[in-house]
Each structure stands twice: as C-alpha cells, then as structure tokens.
Write a protein that holds these residues in place. Sequence first.
Motif, short mmCIF file in Angstrom:
data_model
loop_
_atom_site.label_atom_id
_atom_site.label_comp_id
_atom_site.label_asym_id
_atom_site.label_seq_id
_atom_site.Cartn_x
_atom_site.Cartn_y
_atom_site.Cartn_z
N HIS A 288 13.96 67.07 -39.82
CA HIS A 288 15.27 67.29 -40.43
C HIS A 288 15.36 66.32 -41.60
O HIS A 288 15.16 65.12 -41.43
CB HIS A 288 16.38 67.05 -39.42
CG HIS A 288 17.74 67.30 -39.99
ND1 HIS A 288 18.29 68.56 -40.05
CD2 HIS A 288 18.64 66.47 -40.54
CE1 HIS A 288 19.49 68.49 -40.62
NE2 HIS A 288 19.71 67.24 -40.92
N SER B 294 18.97 74.70 -36.58
CA SER B 294 18.14 73.51 -36.35
C SER B 294 17.57 73.54 -34.94
O SER B 294 16.40 73.22 -34.73
CB SER B 294 18.98 72.24 -36.53
OG SER B 294 19.50 72.16 -37.84
N GLY C 166 21.52 69.17 -45.40
CA GLY C 166 20.54 68.96 -44.34
C GLY C 166 19.55 70.11 -44.32
O GLY C 166 19.93 71.27 -44.31
N ASP D 25 15.85 71.68 -42.56
CA ASP D 25 14.90 71.57 -41.45
C ASP D 25 13.60 72.24 -41.85
O ASP D 25 13.61 73.27 -42.52
CB ASP D 25 15.44 72.31 -40.22
CG ASP D 25 16.74 71.73 -39.75
OD1 ASP D 25 16.71 70.67 -39.12
OD2 ASP D 25 17.79 72.34 -40.04
#
Length: 159
Positions: free
Chosen positions: A31, A19, A44, A46
């Motif tokens: 994100h 990230s 998650g 990005d």
Amino acid sequence: MDCSRLKIVIFGAYNAGKSSFIQAIDPESHHVEANNCDIPTTVGLDFGRTVINNRKIYLFGTPGQERFEFARGIISRGMDGAIVVADTTRDLDGLTEQICHALSVSGYPYAVFLNKCDHPDSRPDRYCAVTGSAFSMEISAVTGSNTTEALHEFLERYF
Ligand SMILES: Nc1nc2c(ncn2[C@@H]2O[C@H](COP(=O)(O)OP(=O)(O)O)[C@@H](O)[C@H]2O)c(=O)[nH]1
Ligand SMILES: [Mg+2]
C-alpha cells in the motif's frame, strides 16, 4: 496482447474492499501513499502480484473517491482487464455504476466481484443492474473465501 503478463486494475467505491481483495490475493501486497503537489491530499494506492497458470498477474488498486478520477485514468493506462469490487452490504452507488458502464462500453474484459458476502447485511442482488452484462462472482475479501477462485475464473474466461 502478451498474455504472459497481465495488468488488472481494481476499481470500486471507497470502502468496497479493494485493498482487502489485493491483500487476500497477495499477502505481500504494498500500500503506497502518494502525495500530489497540485492537491492537498493523499492518494492511497495498492499493488499486488501473483502467478496464475504461468502468467504474472499485476493487480493495481485505484482510489475510490470521485475526486480521484485523474488517478484512476493514470493507473488504468496499459491495463489488460478490470475488476470492480462491490460492497454488497450497501446499495449500488453512483461511482460503481459509472465505472461499470464505462467498462461495458470500453470493450475491456472486466468482472464485478460481489464482496463482503460473509456479512449478515450482504445482499448481492443490490448490484443486479451492473452484473447483468458482466461476469460476476460472490467473494469475501476478509475471509479470503472465493477470492482466488474468482480471479482464476475471470482469467480463464477472458485471457
Ligand atoms: N465483512 C467484510 N468486511 C470487509 C470485506 N472486505 C473488506 N471489508 C472491510 O471493509 C472495510 C474497507 O475495506 P478496504 O479493503 O480498505 O476497502 P477499499 O477502500 O475499497 O480499499 C475494512 O474495514 C475491511 O475490513 C469482506 O469481505 N467482508
Ligand atoms: Mg483501499
């Protein structure tokens, strides 16, 4: 291959600095927390972009945990090349080894970016087993040192 737009997928272990790398390249990167109904957890993701030599570069981060194999597979669809971010303050881990091996036999252009080189515990030689056959550069995603240069060199070399 349409080289005016490149999809580059960022792999690496959890906490390696994926990230941070995308953020260093594109301060406006996003994100996204994605929920999957089948598993009670959040993935998650990005997404960042930049333009290098008139080419639009799309950077897609992948989740680092082993259990997100399925997500890495989905995000990798249609990729033109890959960057593996490695945490040089930690020893080579199984996931990074497995991803580098898979990329080396896949034929996709890829690079290993040896991250956290600003850190006193950084020892890039921990990764010599996976950098032998790949293009690699030392970077620091938090200071931004060498990040743009490494991406430029990778693209110059393969695209
Ligand atoms: N010292 C140092 N810390 C870093 C660097 N890149 C990332 N980190 C730190 O490592 C942790 C994980 O970074 P992150 O980008 O979230 O890793 P990800 O899980 O691979 O996305 C954070 O605390 C970052 O601040 C770096 O180049 N140097
Ligand atoms: Mg991350």
